[in-house]
Design an enzyme around this catalytic site. Structure first.
Site, PDB file in Angstrom:
ATOM      1  N   ASN A 129       9.518   4.814   3.946  1.00  0.00           N
ATOM      2  CA  ASN A 129       9.351   3.799   4.991  1.00  0.00           C
ATOM      3  C   ASN A 129      10.643   3.075   5.363  1.00  0.00           C
ATOM      4  OD1 ASN A 129       6.362   3.804   5.245  1.00  0.00           O
ATOM      5  ND2 ASN A 129       6.497   3.317   3.073  1.00  0.00           N
ATOM      6  N   HIS A 132       4.842   3.375  13.019  1.00  0.00           N
ATOM      7  CA  HIS A 132       5.096   3.470  11.578  1.00  0.00           C
ATOM      8  C   HIS A 132       6.214   4.485  11.384  1.00  0.00           C
ATOM      9  CE1 HIS A 132       3.556   3.420   7.300  1.00  0.00           C
ATOM     10  NE2 HIS A 132       4.239   4.542   7.290  1.00  0.00           N
ATOM     11  N   ARG A 139       0.844  -1.200   0.000  1.00  0.00           N
ATOM     12  CA  ARG A 139       0.000   0.000   0.000  1.00  0.00           C
ATOM     13  C   ARG A 139       0.886   1.260   0.000  1.00  0.00           C
ATOM     14  NH1 ARG A 139      -0.715   4.762   2.571  1.00  0.00           N
ATOM     15  NH2 ARG A 139      -0.121   3.714   4.509  1.00  0.00           N
ATOM     16  N   ASP A 140       1.639   1.427   1.059  1.00  0.00           N
ATOM     17  CA  ASP A 140       2.412   2.658   1.244  1.00  0.00           C
ATOM     18  C   ASP A 140       3.523   2.774   0.200  1.00  0.00           C
ATOM     19  OD1 ASP A 140       3.416   4.939   2.373  1.00  0.00           O
ATOM     20  OD2 ASP A 140       3.615   4.135   4.385  1.00  0.00           O
ATOM     21  N   HIS A 192       9.495   6.288   9.292  1.00  0.00           N
ATOM     22  CA  HIS A 192      10.136   6.592   8.015  1.00  0.00           C
ATOM     23  C   HIS A 192      11.616   6.860   8.266  1.00  0.00           C
ATOM     24  CE1 HIS A 192       6.503   7.702   5.262  1.00  0.00           C
ATOM     25  NE2 HIS A 192       6.269   6.614   5.967  1.00  0.00           N
ATOM     26  N   CYS A 232       8.906  10.190   0.220  1.00  0.00           N
ATOM     27  CA  CYS A 232       8.437  11.257   1.097  1.00  0.00           C
ATOM     28  C   CYS A 232       7.902  12.373   0.213  1.00  0.00           C
ATOM     29  CB  CYS A 232       9.594  11.767   1.962  1.00  0.00           C
ATOM     30  SG  CYS A 232       9.124  13.178   2.978  1.00  0.00           S
TER      31      CYS A 232
END
Ligand code: ZN
Length: 315
Positions: free
Chosen positions: A254, A212, A20-21, A214, A245
């Site tokens: 991530n 979560h 997804r991300d 980054h 980003c």
């Protein structure tokens, strides 16, 4: 003096968010069959959960316009939770027939980020989640209440702990028992992570917290250690570190699943993930996306990989 591992959890769960991300951040639309193949491969690595896709409007994120198809075609492995990101009620209605094990709700803790992302302030976004939570409950779907910009905002900078707590308590008041704390733009440092996560744990007993992270500024693995020390046992990560980003074109997004699992393995913290299988998926991902991955271990190999010592040159 010994390095103290006493307070560290013995095991953690990994929530793989690359499909997804990560996929949503790729320039090119990834064909559905490639997505399905990669998700199926991820299902065999030992991750606890996979965030498969998002039911965001296809015009907003065209890369995930095939959400229904992907959910229908993946082969679900027993013991793995398959979740979908749900941004609003319209998305939730779309998500019901997909039969996901969980929905991840997403809103921003800061008003300016919330307005720029979702065209409403945080309170409005929270109110908008009430019918989503109700619909999830009616359908027996588990919900995670995610908090974007909880560890820093690109528009407002540092976010007071009280603000994070306010949003967390609003989720709790809706009956949400699982929360996600996100460092959306990669500005958190280990001290902030430790204080935020232990503060939330203390103030919200009975609530499970995920993190979560980054790696935009290279602090993600240090933040994992701080979170472990605060007793966090659930981490999001992305195969190959996929996901950029939006505020820093070309910057890392991530934390990579390989780097996370590699560090946990070395430290003796179980994750259930087989690093070699994950590295194999990363190689497949690299082929499909056609660009280098943001994963130190995928590039350099494991710390335990030995190299043949070169022979001394005969003069
Ligand atoms: Zn992310």
């Amino acid at each position: 003096m010994n390095f103290s591992t006493e307070q560290l959890p013995g095991a953690v769960e990994i929530n793989e968010v690359g499909p997804r991300d990560g996929f949503q951040a790729e320039d090119e639309f990834m064909p559905t069959e490639c997505k399905v193949e990669i998700i199926d491969a991820l299902s065999r690595t030992g991750v606890a959960a996979i965030q498969v896709t998002s039911v965001v409007h296809p015009k907003a994120v065209p890369q995930l316009a095939d959400a229904e198809d992907v959910m229908a075609r993946i082969e679900r492995a027993p013991g793995v939770r398959y979740t979908v990101l749900v941004p609003n009620l319209r998305g939730a209605e779309r998500a019901v027939p997909m039969g996901a094990d969980g929905w991840e709700l997403m809103l921003s803790v800061t008003d300016s980020h919330s307005r720029s992302n979702a065209n409403r302030n945080t309170d409005e976004a929270l109110r908008g989640m009430e019918p989503v939570v109700a619909l999830a409950r009616e359908n027996g779907v588990e919900v995670t209440g995610s908090m974007a910009t909880a560890l820093g905002c690109p528009f407002e900078g540092k976010v007071p702990f009280e603000r994070v707590l306010y949003v967390a308590e609003a989720y709790r008041a809706m009956g949400v028992r699982h929360l996600g704390v996100a460092d959306t733009v990669g500005v958190a440092d280990p001290r902030l992570v430790f204080e935020t996560m232990s503060g939330l744990k203390e103030r919200l007993p009975g609530i499970t917290l995920g993190l979560h992270l980054h790696n935009t500024r290279g602090m993600a693995l240090a933040n994992v250690l701080a979170a472990l020390q605060a007793g966090v046992t659930e981490f999001d990560s992305s195969v190959g570190g996929l996901g950029g980003c939006p505020f820093a074109p070309g910057a890392t997004g991530n934390i990579s699943t390989e780097d996370l699992v590699h560090m946990l393995d070395l430290m003796g913290v179980g994750s259930g993930v087989d690093l070699d299988s994950m590295l194999a998926v990363a190689r497949e991902v690299k082929e499909v996306v056609g660009h280098p991955l943001e994963s130190a271990v995928a590039r350099a190999g494991k710390a335990e990989d030995l190299h043949e010592a070169p022979q001394a040159q005969a003069l």
